[in-house]
Write an enzyme that holds these catalytic residues in place. Structure first.
Site, mmCIF file in Angstrom:
data_model
loop_
_atom_site.group_PDB
_atom_site.id
_atom_site.type_symbol
_atom_site.label_atom_id
_atom_site.label_comp_id
_atom_site.label_asym_id
_atom_site.label_seq_id
_atom_site.Cartn_x
_atom_site.Cartn_y
_atom_site.Cartn_z
ATOM 1 N N ARG A 155 31.393 55.941 44.463
ATOM 2 C CA ARG A 155 31.279 54.689 45.235
ATOM 3 C C ARG A 155 32.554 54.409 46.039
ATOM 4 O O ARG A 155 32.505 53.863 47.129
ATOM 5 C CB ARG A 155 30.935 53.522 44.308
ATOM 6 C CG ARG A 155 29.446 53.503 43.962
ATOM 7 C CD ARG A 155 29.039 52.202 43.310
ATOM 8 N NE ARG A 155 29.473 52.124 41.930
ATOM 9 C CZ ARG A 155 28.847 52.665 40.902
ATOM 10 N NH1 ARG A 155 27.723 53.346 41.092
ATOM 11 N NH2 ARG A 155 29.311 52.545 39.669
ATOM 12 N N TYR A 200 49.634 41.394 40.673
ATOM 13 C CA TYR A 200 48.805 42.501 40.147
ATOM 14 C C TYR A 200 49.673 43.433 39.289
ATOM 15 O O TYR A 200 49.157 44.349 38.660
ATOM 16 C CB TYR A 200 48.161 43.326 41.271
ATOM 17 C CG TYR A 200 47.171 42.616 42.172
ATOM 18 C CD1 TYR A 200 46.750 41.315 41.927
ATOM 19 C CD2 TYR A 200 46.631 43.279 43.275
ATOM 20 C CE1 TYR A 200 45.843 40.691 42.772
ATOM 21 C CE2 TYR A 200 45.725 42.665 44.123
ATOM 22 C CZ TYR A 200 45.347 41.364 43.868
ATOM 23 O OH TYR A 200 44.440 40.766 44.717
ATOM 24 N N ASP A 231 45.404 47.008 49.184
ATOM 25 C CA ASP A 231 45.645 45.579 48.964
ATOM 26 C C ASP A 231 46.186 45.336 47.557
ATOM 27 O O ASP A 231 45.461 45.469 46.580
ATOM 28 C CB ASP A 231 44.341 44.801 49.178
ATOM 29 C CG ASP A 231 44.567 43.309 49.105
ATOM 30 O OD1 ASP A 231 44.864 42.701 50.147
ATOM 31 O OD2 ASP A 231 44.467 42.749 47.990
ATOM 32 N N LYS A 283 51.383 40.226 48.023
ATOM 33 C CA LYS A 283 51.265 38.757 48.055
ATOM 34 C C LYS A 283 52.348 38.108 47.203
ATOM 35 O O LYS A 283 52.699 38.628 46.142
ATOM 36 C CB LYS A 283 49.882 38.334 47.540
ATOM 37 C CG LYS A 283 48.737 39.107 48.173
ATOM 38 C CD LYS A 283 47.360 38.642 47.729
ATOM 39 C CE LYS A 283 46.287 39.610 48.211
ATOM 40 N NZ LYS A 283 46.014 40.741 47.306
ATOM 41 N N HIS A 294 49.703 33.956 48.106
ATOM 42 C CA HIS A 294 48.550 34.309 47.268
ATOM 43 C C HIS A 294 47.706 33.092 46.883
ATOM 44 O O HIS A 294 46.488 33.141 46.906
ATOM 45 C CB HIS A 294 49.072 35.023 46.009
ATOM 46 C CG HIS A 294 48.070 35.848 45.294
ATOM 47 N ND1 HIS A 294 48.404 36.886 44.464
ATOM 48 C CD2 HIS A 294 46.722 35.811 45.276
ATOM 49 C CE1 HIS A 294 47.316 37.442 43.976
ATOM 50 N NE2 HIS A 294 46.275 36.798 44.442
ATOM 51 N N LYS A 303 35.796 46.713 45.561
ATOM 52 C CA LYS A 303 36.473 47.301 44.412
ATOM 53 C C LYS A 303 35.512 48.250 43.718
ATOM 54 O O LYS A 303 34.334 47.932 43.546
ATOM 55 C CB LYS A 303 36.852 46.170 43.452
ATOM 56 C CG LYS A 303 38.058 46.532 42.642
ATOM 57 C CD LYS A 303 38.474 45.419 41.749
ATOM 58 C CE LYS A 303 38.989 46.069 40.479
ATOM 59 N NZ LYS A 303 38.926 45.216 39.326
#
Ligand code: A2P
Length: 283
Positions: free
Chosen positions: A234, A49, A44, A74, A107, A228
């Site tokens: 993780r 970004y 994504d 986006k 967005h 995230k």
């Protein structure tokens, strides 16, 4: 991995890897390659970004067939309006350099949203974008635009986590079979959320960590979730949520954590102006 079928028939992995705030020219490239190696097949990104180039390069270099990876980007506010959006879409296509974009979103829902949507519908018809959707639409904004849209959005990407379950919005989105995508799905790692007694109890019962319980809950609720993490372990374990199921009763207990409040209110005065001045996307 589980897949969700969108209202246009396309399939999307229920857990995606978000690259918000990861810099271009290296860090995003490394992070996306690591995520793909860990098993993610859904990335994504967004024009705002500033890392579409790295996302595209990592996908191309991954050795994984293009059609097995789902890439979202986006359109930013400066490109709202029909002609502007055509340029914004062309820019994202060029920066990603992946032939097509799997999912493209509005967005932020301000300015000439209607003109931008028309350009996105055309790009979908031309095969440049496979699915189109929106982001950050509150119930009020949803009701303002969606009845007039010819193509109903495949997704609405909004803030969602156990303390902010978007009940009113989800009811509205059911009418168009629009799927909810969750940003801040872990409440940004908020300790109060992660240490809720029900979450701790379920983590012990299933031998998972608190984050995995939250993500499992979200997937069982039909939400496409975008956790995230910059922590390699993780990043891997956040995908390891498909070997157990919460019971109906446990889902009810998780639903009871909803407070109806999040960190972002798209309807608040000044939000549009604040966002508009936040980023400038360059060619
Ligand atoms: P880290 O990067 O050290 O893993 P959100 O996805 O809601 O924006 O939350 C992101 C935050 O949650 C990050 O601070 C991240 O820290 C943390 N996080 C990610 N995965 C987990 C997990 N499984 N359990 C607890 N915290 C997590």
């Amino acid at each position: 991995m589980e897949y969700v079928t969108l209202n246009d028939g396309n399939k999307i992995a229920a857990v995606g890897f978000g690259v918000f705030m990861i810099p271009n020219d290296g860090p995003t490239y490394d992070a996306v390659l690591a995520a793909l190696k860990a098993g993610y097949r859904h990335i994504d990104s967004a024009a705002a970004y500033f890392n579409e180039e790295d996302v595209g390069k990592a996908v191309r270099d991954s050795g994984i067939p293009r059609e097995e990876i789902f890439v979202t980007s986006k359109l930013w506010l400066q490109d709202h309006g029909y002609e502007e959006a055509k340029k914004g879409i062309a820019r994202s296509l060029r920066k990603l350099d992946l032939g097509y974009i799997d999912l493209y979103l509005i967005h932020q829902p301000y300015g000439d949203v209607v003109g931008a949507w028309k350009a996105m519908e055309e790009a979908k018809a031309e095969g440049k974008i496979r699915s189109i959707g929106v982001s950050n639409m509150s119930p009020t904004i949803w009701k303002k635009y969606i009845p007039g849209f010819g193509t109903k959005p495949a997704v609405n990407q909004v803030e969602f986590n156990p303390t902010f379950q978007q009940k009113e919005l989800r009811t509205l989105m059911t009418e168009t079979d629009t799927k909810l995508e969750a940003w801040y799905p872990l409440g940004q790692g908020d300790k109060t959320l992660l240490s809720q007694p029900i979450i701790v109890k379920l983590a012990e019962k299933y031998g998972k960590n608190a984050g995995q319980i939250i993500l499992r809950f979200e997937v069982q609720e039909g939400v496409i979730t975008l956790p995230k993490s910059t922590n390699p372990e993780r990043i891997m374990t956040n995908l390891d949520i498909f070997d157990f199921s919460l019971t109906d009763e446990e889902i009810q207990e998780m639903r009871a954590l909803d407070t109806g409040k999040g960190t972002h209110n798209p309807d608040a005065p000044g939000v549009e102006e604040m966002l508009r001045s936040a980023f400038v996307i360059k060619d």
